[in-house]
Design an enzyme around this catalytic site. Structure first.
Site, mmCIF file in Angstrom:
data_model
loop_
_atom_site.group_PDB
_atom_site.id
_atom_site.type_symbol
_atom_site.label_atom_id
_atom_site.label_comp_id
_atom_site.label_asym_id
_atom_site.label_seq_id
_atom_site.Cartn_x
_atom_site.Cartn_y
_atom_site.Cartn_z
ATOM 1 N N SER A 209 0.842 -1.193 0.000
ATOM 2 C CA SER A 209 0.000 0.000 0.000
ATOM 3 C C SER A 209 0.875 1.240 0.000
ATOM 4 C CB SER A 209 -0.930 -0.031 1.223
ATOM 5 O OG SER A 209 -1.915 0.965 1.111
ATOM 6 N N ASN A 210 0.313 2.392 0.315
ATOM 7 C CA ASN A 210 1.104 3.618 0.391
ATOM 8 C C ASN A 210 0.611 4.479 1.557
ATOM 9 O OD1 ASN A 210 -1.089 5.402 -0.593
ATOM 10 N ND2 ASN A 210 -0.851 4.180 -2.455
ATOM 11 N N TYR A 211 1.244 5.633 1.764
ATOM 12 C CA TYR A 211 0.988 6.438 2.958
ATOM 13 C C TYR A 211 -0.245 7.344 2.855
ATOM 14 C CZ TYR A 211 5.510 5.146 4.926
ATOM 15 O OH TYR A 211 6.568 4.459 5.455
ATOM 16 N N ALA A 276 -4.908 7.578 -4.103
ATOM 17 C CA ALA A 276 -3.532 7.199 -4.450
ATOM 18 C C ALA A 276 -3.565 5.717 -4.816
ATOM 19 C CB ALA A 276 -2.609 7.464 -3.274
#
Ligand code: CTP
Length: 404
Positions: A209-211, A276
C-alpha cells in the site's frame, strides 16, 4: 474557514429535558462555526440550564418569556429572519404542541411564525418515544417537512436503557451543516470522489500500500456536500472520518476501485480522482500465509501492473458521455506544469490538480496542501499552501463554475 453554517441566523429552541446541558454545547459549537445563534428556552428548560449559560456561549441575548416586550416583538422577527430553526432537545410535549400548531410559549409561537427549515432532536424516556401518540405526532411533522434527528439508544436519565437519548451535539452539528448546504450551487448534481490508498494483497495477512491518509479526498467530499451535491465516496482504508451525508463505498484493491468507479459514474456529473491508486500489485496472491521457512534468505515479490482507472474512465466516457467533468490529481517532484499538462491530455481530463510533493509541508499524509489547478486551456488557479479543507473548497468552487 467558511462552511454553510458561517453567517447563518439560527434559532435554537431548548425544551425541558435532562439533555438541556448538551444544548449548551451545541449552542457553543454553532457559535464557533460562525452562526448567530438566538436561543429560546422554555420555562422547563430554564430549570435545567440557566439562560445565562446560553448567553455566555452565544454572546447574544437569550429569550424565555413571551410576555416581556422583547418576546412579543421578537417572535415574529426571530421566526422570519432565521435560516434554520433547531429544537434540541425536543420533548414529547413540545413535539405534540408543534404537531397540532399550539402556540403557548415563545418557542412554539416562533415555530409557527418560522418559514425556514425545521430540525428536531427528540429526547425523552423510551416509553414516551414509543407511545403511539408521540409516533403519530412525529410522523405528522415529518410529512410537513420537519427533519427528525434521532433519538438514539443508550442509557436514559431513569437509569434504564432505551431509545430516547438526544443525538450528541457534534453529530447534530453535522446534520445542521448538511441541511444548510442543501441549496448550494451544486444542488441536484452528483459527484463521485475517490480517496485514500489501495491495498494490494500478497497473502491473507499482508498487503502492499502507500501512505495516503485520504484527507484530501474526504475534504473534497465535505466541500462538495457543503455546496449541495450528492456525493459518493469510493475509498480505500481511510485515516479520517467520512462526512455525514456521503454515500461511502469502501474498497481495498485498485481493481475493486475501478469497478466501483465505472459503475458509479454512469449517471454522475463529475468524477474527482483523489485516490492514491497503487500502480502495481503482487502478481500472485498466496492462498495461505507465506512462511519465511519456505523462502531462502531473500524473497522476491513479482509485481504486475494495476489497471489505470482514469484510462478506463476515458474509454467508457467516450461511449456514455458521462461524467461531464473529470478531475485528476498529479503528484510531481519536477517540471510540475509540463508533467501535469501531459498527464491531463493523456488521461483525458478536464482538470488536473497538481501538487509538488518535493515540498515537505504539502501533499501526502499531512494536513496542508498546495495545488496548481490546470484546465485544458492552461492554469486556472494557484491555490496557496493551506488546510486541505480550504484547498478542497476552492477546487469545488472552480469545478462548480465549470458545471453550471
Ligand atoms: N490513477 C488512476 N489509476 C491508477 C493510478 C493513478 O486512475 N492506476 C489516477 C490518480 O488517482 C490520479 C491520477 O491518476 O488522479 C494521477 O496519478 P499519478 O500516480 O500521479 O499518475 P500516473 O499515471 O501513475 O503517473 P506517474 O506515476 O508516472 O507520474
Amino acid at each position: 474557514m467558511t462552511t454553510p453554517i458561517t453567517h447563518q441566523q439560527i434559532v435554537l429552541g431548548v425544551t425541558g429535558s435532562i439533555a438541556c446541558y448538551k444544548a449548551a454545547d451545541l449552542a457553543s459549537k454553532l457559535t464557533q462555526a460562525g452562526a448567530a445563534v438566538d436561543v429560546i428556552l422554555t420555562d422547563a428548560a430554564a430549570r435545567f440550564v440557566t439562560p445565562f449559560t446560553f448567553q455566555a456561549v452565544t454572546g447574544r441575548p437569550v429569550y424565555t418569556d413571551l410576555w416581556d416586550e422583547r418576546g412579543h416583538i421578537r417572535h415574529v422577527q426571530l421566526g422570519e429572519q432565521a435560516n434554520l430553526l433547531v429544537i434540541a432537545p425536543a420533548t414529547a410535549h413540545t413535539i405534540a404542541k408543534l404537531a397540532h400548531g399550539l402556540a403557548d410559549n415563545l418557542l412554539t409561537v416562533t415555530a409557527l411564525a418560522a418559514r425556514c427549515p425545521v430540525l428536531l432532536a427528540p429526547a425523552m424516556d423510551g416509553g414516551m418515544y414509543e407511545h403511539p401518540a408521540t409516533q403519530a405526532n412525529i410522523r405528522l411533522l415529518q410529512e410537513r417537512g420537519v427533519t427528525m434527528i434521532g433519538p438514539v439508544s443508550g442509557r436514559m436519565a431513569s437509569g434504564l436503557t432505551g431509545l430516547g437519548r438526544m443525538v450528541e451535539p457534534a453529530e447534530l452539528l453535522a446534520h445542521i451543516r448538511l441541511k444548510l448546504g442543501e441549496n448550494g450551487v451544486l444542488r441536484g448534481r452528483k459527484l463521485i470522489i475517490t480517496a485514500g490508498p489501495t491495498q494490494e494483497p500478497l497473502d491473507p495477512v499482508r498487503y502492499l500500500s502507500n501512505y495516503s491518509s485520504g484527507k484530501q479526498g474526504v475534504a473534497l467530499a465535505q466541500a462538495a456536500l457543503d455546496a449541495g451535491a450528492a456525493v459518493t465516496l469510493i475509498a480505500g482504508p481511510l485515516q479520517v472520518a467520512v462526512p455525514l451525508g456521503v454515500t461511502h463505498i469502501p474498497v481495498l484493491t485498485a481493481e475493486q476501485m475501478k469497478n466501483a468507479v465505472l459503475a458509479a459514474i454512469q449517471d454522475a456529473d463529475a468524477l474527482l480522482m483523489a485516490a492514491a491508486v497503487a500502480d502495481f500489485r503482487p502478481a500472485h496472491q498466496a492462498e495461505q500465509k507465506i512462511k519465511k521457512t519456505d523462502q531462502g534468505p531473500e524473497m522476491v515479490i513479482e509485481l504486475t501492473r494495476n489497471p489505470d482507472i482514469l484510462a478506463a474512465v476515458k474509454a467508457q466516457r467516450e461511449e456514455t458521455r458521462r461524467p461531464h467533468l473529470v478531475l485528476g490529481f498529479a503528484a510531481e517532484t519536477q517540471d510540475v506544469l509540463a508533467y501535469g499538462q501531459e498527464k491531463l491530455i493523456r488521461k483525458g481530463l478536464d482538470f488536473i490538480a497538481i501538487n509538488d510533493v518535493s515540498r515537505p509541508d504539502a501533499g501526502f499524509a499531512v494536513d496542508q496542501n498546495q495545488i496548481t489547478l490546470l484546465g485544458r486551456e492552461g492554469v486556472i488557479a494557484e491555490i496557496p499552501l493551506q488546510d486541505k479543507s480550504a484547498v478542497a473548497a476552492q477546487i469545488i468552487h472552480y469545478l462548480a463554475q465549470a458545471l453550471v
